[in-house]
Design a protein around this motif. Structure first.
Motif, short mmCIF file in Angstrom:
data_model
loop_
_atom_site.label_atom_id
_atom_site.label_comp_id
_atom_site.label_asym_id
_atom_site.label_seq_id
_atom_site.Cartn_x
_atom_site.Cartn_y
_atom_site.Cartn_z
N GLU A 72 0.83 -1.21 0.00
CA GLU A 72 0.00 0.00 0.00
C GLU A 72 0.86 1.26 0.00
O GLU A 72 0.46 2.29 -0.57
N GLN A 100 -7.41 -4.72 -4.05
CA GLN A 100 -7.38 -3.25 -4.02
C GLN A 100 -5.99 -2.73 -3.69
O GLN A 100 -5.53 -1.73 -4.26
N ALA A 101 -5.29 -3.39 -2.74
CA ALA A 101 -3.95 -2.93 -2.36
C ALA A 101 -3.01 -2.97 -3.56
O ALA A 101 -2.25 -2.02 -3.79
N LYS A 103 -3.93 -3.03 -6.78
CA LYS A 103 -4.42 -2.18 -7.87
C LYS A 103 -4.08 -0.72 -7.63
O LYS A 103 -3.55 -0.04 -8.52
N PHE A 104 -4.38 -0.20 -6.45
CA PHE A 104 -4.19 1.23 -6.19
C PHE A 104 -2.72 1.61 -6.07
O PHE A 104 -2.35 2.77 -6.30
N SER A 105 -1.87 0.64 -5.71
CA SER A 105 -0.43 0.94 -5.63
C SER A 105 0.29 0.62 -6.93
O SER A 105 1.47 0.96 -7.08
N GLY A 106 -0.40 -0.06 -7.87
CA GLY A 106 0.22 -0.41 -9.13
C GLY A 106 1.29 -1.48 -9.01
O GLY A 106 2.22 -1.53 -9.83
N THR A 119 -3.45 -2.74 -12.68
CA THR A 119 -3.95 -1.47 -13.24
C THR A 119 -4.55 -1.68 -14.62
O THR A 119 -5.25 -0.80 -15.13
N GLU A 121 -7.20 -3.54 -16.99
CA GLU A 121 -8.51 -4.14 -16.75
C GLU A 121 -8.52 -5.64 -17.01
O GLU A 121 -9.08 -6.42 -16.24
N GLU A 124 -6.66 -7.39 -14.27
CA GLU A 124 -7.44 -7.31 -13.03
C GLU A 124 -8.55 -8.36 -13.03
O GLU A 124 -8.78 -9.04 -12.03
#
Length: 510
Positions: A72, A100-101, A103-106, A119, A121, A124
């Motif tokens: 994160e 989510q951790a 995805k949002f941190s890439g 990141t 689609e 993911e």
């Protein structure tokens, strides 16, 4: 921009089973696979995380929590794992946290089969699908394991990792495990049951075992809880319990926690092991344990008011409340209504007045000549209604015959039937009302006949009932309500207008 990668290694249940069959250390094998992968792709490794403990949820995996915190914060460019299910498998909520951790941190997820970029689609969706499938696989494994455990217990095998006190685990000739008695522990178990059936409690037994220097199951001193568990354990009677403390997930303050409550309806199966205690002895022990168990009520929750629910203020109608004894004042009753003219009085005085009022009521009751009410009119009316109901039902039956003979048209039949049914309904309502009145008269007459001996019994045993709850229960047998009256403060006046008005239960019509 981070450039280093981290390795995350965790054992699954299947890995643990494979290691038990001699397939080597899983973490070392997986570490070698991932290091070869990093070498082939020239990925710089900054740290290796080894999860030693195995847990269904992230909350039970401290190494995973540390890794997620660093992900994160954007510390790693990617994390290498043998498969995505190593990150999260048991809980869909945890899977969402992991997804989510990353995805949002890439942060990339690198596996030997594929590299996932959360990141993107498409990646993911593939990652979420992989986590979903691992969740389904995990559920299937859990169902299979639970079914296997249940089947083993039904067959009488022992599935625990540690044998109960007095037993040791032993391998069966076919498959699975069982237990067998060992000495001198099994002799101690027999002694505990004999002492309990002789009248000693669990605490006394624990003290005795400590006095004769017998080591406890934990090699420490005996305590009453340990003795109690031995007395309740069905293994000693040759039985296998299904689930004594089943897992139960609960949500409290937004957090998921796992509890293991005692299952009092636990199913028992016949075991293949030898019993230490005869079945009859164990069953008698359970009966005595159930009989002797009285749940302790904390002092703060115990009843201290002998007139609870009975005493009312005659000015405002509120229930009088008890004020506990302090250093300066005795226990007393007071009205909680602000501005009410009613003043307080000592509990002992009010209680004495109630008992005196009961004695006076009993004296008047015994002196009165019981009246024998005349129910002739009501009984005659009841007979008249019954005869009219019989007549109306005959007329209803006749209407069916007339319509069948063609004398009544369908419309006439329906109208006539409606009129007769309305009259039957009216008569039944009148009969029920009349019967209620007769039953109420009979109940009141019976209550008056039984009131004197019942009140006398309450007066005879009242002083011997020291607990306020028991005294309250006695008074509630014969008293419906007590009106409290006192408006003068004796601190400023010698006049005392304290009085109570008792409303016995027999005075109220049912």
């Amino acid at each position: 921009m981070p450039t280093d990668y981290a390795l995350y290694l965790r054992k699954s249940r299947a890995d643990l089973e494979a290691e038990a069959h001699g397939e080597g250390d899983t973490l070392a094998r997986h570490e070698h696979i991932l290091m070869e992968l990093a070498k082939s792709r020239a990925l710089p490794i900054g740290a290796i995380y080894r999860e030693i403990v195995s847990g269904e949820r992230i909350a039970n995996r401290p190494v995973m929590q540390q890794l997620l915190s660093e992900v994160e914060d954007g510390r790693w460019k990617g994390v290498l794992v043998t498969e995505t299910s190593r990150l999260a498998r048991g809980d869909t909520i945890d899977q969402g946290i992991v997804a989510q951790a990353f995805k949002f941190s890439g942060t990339l997820i690198v596996t030997p089969a594929k590299t996932y970029d959360p990141t993107q689609e498409a990646d993911e969706e593939w990652m979420e699908f992989g986590l979903f499938m691992s969740r389904q696989e995990y559920r299937m494994i859990r169902r299979r394991m639970n079914a296997g455990t249940k089947s083993a217990k039904k067959e009488g095998r022992y599935v625990g990792s540690r044998a109960p006190y007095g037993y040791e685990r032993c391998k069966l000739h076919g498959r699975g495990w069982s237990i067998r008695p060992i000495e001198p522990e099994s002799v101690v178990v027999k002694m505990i049951y004999e002492l309990f059936l002789s009248g000693k409690g669990a605490g006394e037994i624990a003290t005795y075992l400590n006095q004769i220097n017998i080591p406890s199951p934990t090699q420490r001193t005996w305590v009453r809880q340990t003795v109690g568990l031995i007395l309740q354990n069905p293994h000693y009677a040759g039985l296998i319990p299904d689930a004594v403390h089943p897992y139960k997930k609960v949500i409290k303050d937004g957090q998921l926690t796992v509890k293991r409550p005692l299952n009092k309806q636990c199913e028992l199966y016949e075991g293949v092991h030898e019993a230490i205690i005869p079945r009859e002895t164990w069953e008698e022990t359970q009966r005595l344990l159930t009989k002797n168990h009285k749940p302790r009520v904390p002092s703060a929750l115990q009843q201290h008011n002998p007139l609870a629910g009975l005493l009312y203020c005659d000015k405002c109608g509120q229930k009088m409340q008890r004020h506990p004894q302090t250093d300066r004042n005795f226990e007393k009753y007071y009205c909680p209504t602000v501005g009410c003219p009613t003043v307080s009085a000592p509990l002992s005085q009010v209680e004495a007045l109630v008992l005196q009022g009961l004695k006076e009521f009993l004296y008047n009751l015994e002196m009165q000549q019981p009246e024998q009410p005349d129910f002739t009119t009501e009984q005659n009316a009841l007979k008249n209604i019954d005869s009219r109901l019989v007549e109306q039902r005959k007329r209803l039956t006749k209407t069916f015959e007339l319509v069948e003979d063609g004398i009544y048209t369908r419309e006439a039949f329906l109208q006539r039937q409606s009129e007769i049914n309305a009259e039957i309904s009216r008569l039944q309502t009148a009969r029920e009302e009349l019967q209620r009145k007769l039953d109420a008269h009979a109940a009141e007459l019976s209550a008056r006949e039984n009131a004197a001996p019942q009140i006398q019994h309450v007066l005879d045993v009242y002083d011997r009932k020291s607990a306020p709850a028991e005294r309250s229960a006695l008074l509630k047998q014969v008293i419906d309500r007590i009106d409290y009256h006192k408006t003068t403060k004796q601190r400023w006046s010698a006049e005392n207008d304290l009085s109570v008005t008792i409303h016995p239960k027999i005075s109220a019509r049912k």
